[in-house]
Motif scaffolding. Sequence first.
Motif, short mmCIF file in Angstrom:
data_model
loop_
_atom_site.label_atom_id
_atom_site.label_comp_id
_atom_site.label_asym_id
_atom_site.label_seq_id
_atom_site.Cartn_x
_atom_site.Cartn_y
_atom_site.Cartn_z
N TYR A 1 22.20 -66.97 -11.31
CA TYR A 1 22.39 -67.51 -9.96
C TYR A 1 21.35 -66.91 -9.01
O TYR A 1 20.87 -65.79 -9.19
CB TYR A 1 23.78 -67.17 -9.44
CG TYR A 1 24.88 -68.06 -9.98
CD1 TYR A 1 25.40 -69.10 -9.23
CD2 TYR A 1 25.41 -67.84 -11.26
CE1 TYR A 1 26.42 -69.90 -9.71
CE2 TYR A 1 26.43 -68.64 -11.76
CZ TYR A 1 26.93 -69.67 -10.98
OH TYR A 1 27.92 -70.47 -11.47
N TRP B 1 20.90 -66.29 -4.74
CA TRP B 1 21.45 -66.37 -3.38
C TRP B 1 20.34 -65.93 -2.44
O TRP B 1 19.96 -64.77 -2.42
CB TRP B 1 22.68 -65.48 -3.20
CG TRP B 1 23.31 -65.69 -1.85
CD1 TRP B 1 24.18 -66.66 -1.49
CD2 TRP B 1 23.07 -64.91 -0.66
NE1 TRP B 1 24.50 -66.55 -0.14
CE2 TRP B 1 23.84 -65.49 0.39
CE3 TRP B 1 22.28 -63.79 -0.37
CZ2 TRP B 1 23.84 -64.97 1.68
CZ3 TRP B 1 22.27 -63.28 0.92
CH2 TRP B 1 23.06 -63.87 1.93
N SER C 1 20.45 -71.64 -4.70
CA SER C 1 21.48 -71.76 -3.66
C SER C 1 20.99 -72.61 -2.50
O SER C 1 19.81 -72.61 -2.14
CB SER C 1 21.90 -70.38 -3.15
OG SER C 1 20.81 -69.72 -2.53
N ASN D 1 21.89 -72.77 1.35
CA ASN D 1 22.56 -71.99 2.38
C ASN D 1 22.51 -72.64 3.75
O ASN D 1 23.03 -72.09 4.72
CB ASN D 1 21.92 -70.59 2.48
CG ASN D 1 22.09 -69.77 1.22
OD1 ASN D 1 21.72 -70.21 0.14
ND2 ASN D 1 22.65 -68.58 1.34
N TRP E 1 26.39 -72.57 -0.74
CA TRP E 1 27.08 -71.39 -0.22
C TRP E 1 28.13 -71.83 0.79
O TRP E 1 28.76 -72.88 0.61
CB TRP E 1 26.05 -70.40 0.35
CG TRP E 1 26.59 -69.05 0.75
CD1 TRP E 1 26.62 -68.52 2.01
CD2 TRP E 1 27.22 -68.06 -0.10
NE1 TRP E 1 27.20 -67.27 2.00
CE2 TRP E 1 27.58 -66.96 0.73
CE3 TRP E 1 27.51 -68.00 -1.45
CZ2 TRP E 1 28.22 -65.81 0.24
CZ3 TRP E 1 28.14 -66.85 -1.95
CH2 TRP E 1 28.49 -65.78 -1.11
N SER F 1 31.41 -75.54 -5.16
CA SER F 1 31.61 -74.26 -4.49
C SER F 1 32.77 -74.36 -3.53
O SER F 1 32.90 -75.37 -2.83
CB SER F 1 30.35 -73.83 -3.74
OG SER F 1 29.25 -73.69 -4.61
#
Length: 535
Positions: free
Chosen positions: A199, A201, A242, A244, A265, A292
């Motif tokens: 993953y 982020w 990700s 965001n 996210w 998610s």
Amino acid sequence: MLLHRFSVRKSFCIVATCMGLPIVSCAQLELKNLPEYSLPLTNQKLVIAHNMTGIIRYKGHELEDSANPKYYKPTGNISAPLGGLTQVNVMADSLLSNATLDEAVEFEMRAALRSGIDGFQFYYILGLKSWDDIIKAYFRVADKKNIPFKFTFCISHPDGRTEADKIEEFAQRINGIMDEVGHDNPHWLRTPDGRLIVYMWNGEGLADIPKDKKELPDAYYIARAYKRLADKVNERFACVFSINEQISKSKLNSYLDYFPATWIWTLAYNKDYIGSMVADACLARGRTFTGSVFGDFYTSKLLRKGTWNMYHRVDEAVADGIKKVERRYVVTGLSYNFRKLLEFGISRDVPIINIITWNDYPEGHHLAPEVNHNYGFSVLLNHYKNVWKQKSTVPKDIAITFFKKYQHKVKPDPFNIPVVQFEPGAVPEKFEDSIDVVTLLPSPATLKVNGQEKPVSAGLQSSKFPSKPGAVEVSVVRDGKQTLHFITPEWITDRPYRTDRLTYVYSSEDATYHKDIFCDVPAVQSTEYNKQAKQ
């Protein structure tokens, strides 16, 4: 077949170079739209939770200040001038204060399994090598105790320094873990064809992106950096990048050129939810969209006003005082955001549901046992997981109540710390000025909340009731017989002494979940505004 195709691509680059064709084509061919990007990410449906690696309690290792229960009370500790630094009280804190690291990770895994989680993706950042011992412990205990759990890394905001330096540190540390636990350890989260699912982020910072990008998108350089890291650890990565923020379709497609999967996210489910566009694009491109979900977002951690700069030490926050701090918040609509994100993921038949998060208590989106969230989100997750896996049954009456401790226009006194909504919410804030009761029933019944009755259907239903000061009493009645009844330990108030926008959750299943996780250890309860508890 994949190796053959890669060889063809490489040979084409050599020929193209000799013929004077643009090098940019060669660079793109090496990483762009590789066949493996369209291969399945998993061969079974999994719930994977983001785990804040260092937020774990064991002997000699306290929870960080913004999650430490010793700063929960408004008096009797250094954070009293702020009305208490934290607004989370982690149930495992006292239980694990004398535990070994191995005992602590075993507890975390077993509690997560009971909550519906199949594995952790570990928040993994530069500069904290001590966390590697925690990750090794998870593997060690999972092996020894035969705990069916999966693990992987979440490379997070790797900013500063050069790409080479960052890759070198990550590679040394990942190799140290893999050398000890084994590349072939069955607890690694892998694709069916053997790639390690990694993953990201805010993981773009791993790459050095040159000023002269040679007409290549940023995504190429980012993918190249992760390929270099994968090579240094003798692995093939399936990177889940990700999202965001709200991004354009063109930018999304540039990432889908170079990555096999994505996750979103903490963007709330609302009329502008980006998930539909992302899922559609993944489907069209043969990429994997993973679902998610998050149930809450309110920062118990204090931030320097106008920034995301967190006070890592309680004494620093106290020194600055209330006028220089703030907390941040996303309006999740009690159970609404959690339910709708789960329903969205199920509707798209995602292979992985990502839980944001297992244990980020400072940001308030934790699923792990804590006196405000208790077990209600876990009860819902287990129900939806059964629906997702087509095992949907509601064997008995269940009720889960969600509410805020006070209505949103009420001003706390004397500790009124500003709360900033930093992202669009799932619903208007006034939506949260209610008691939200989610029922799971095998057949229709009558729901009673504080004396008010509503008919509820079989299956899952959310019902709203007025929020008013006092206890919240819930019961379900069918054919004149009461099938469940509880009064929440925490009450609603119209005179809060401090800012606190965490969602309080309590269910008819809490006692069962608590016993399953903590055995005979008595439950710790939130009773800040329970007048009877004060007497």
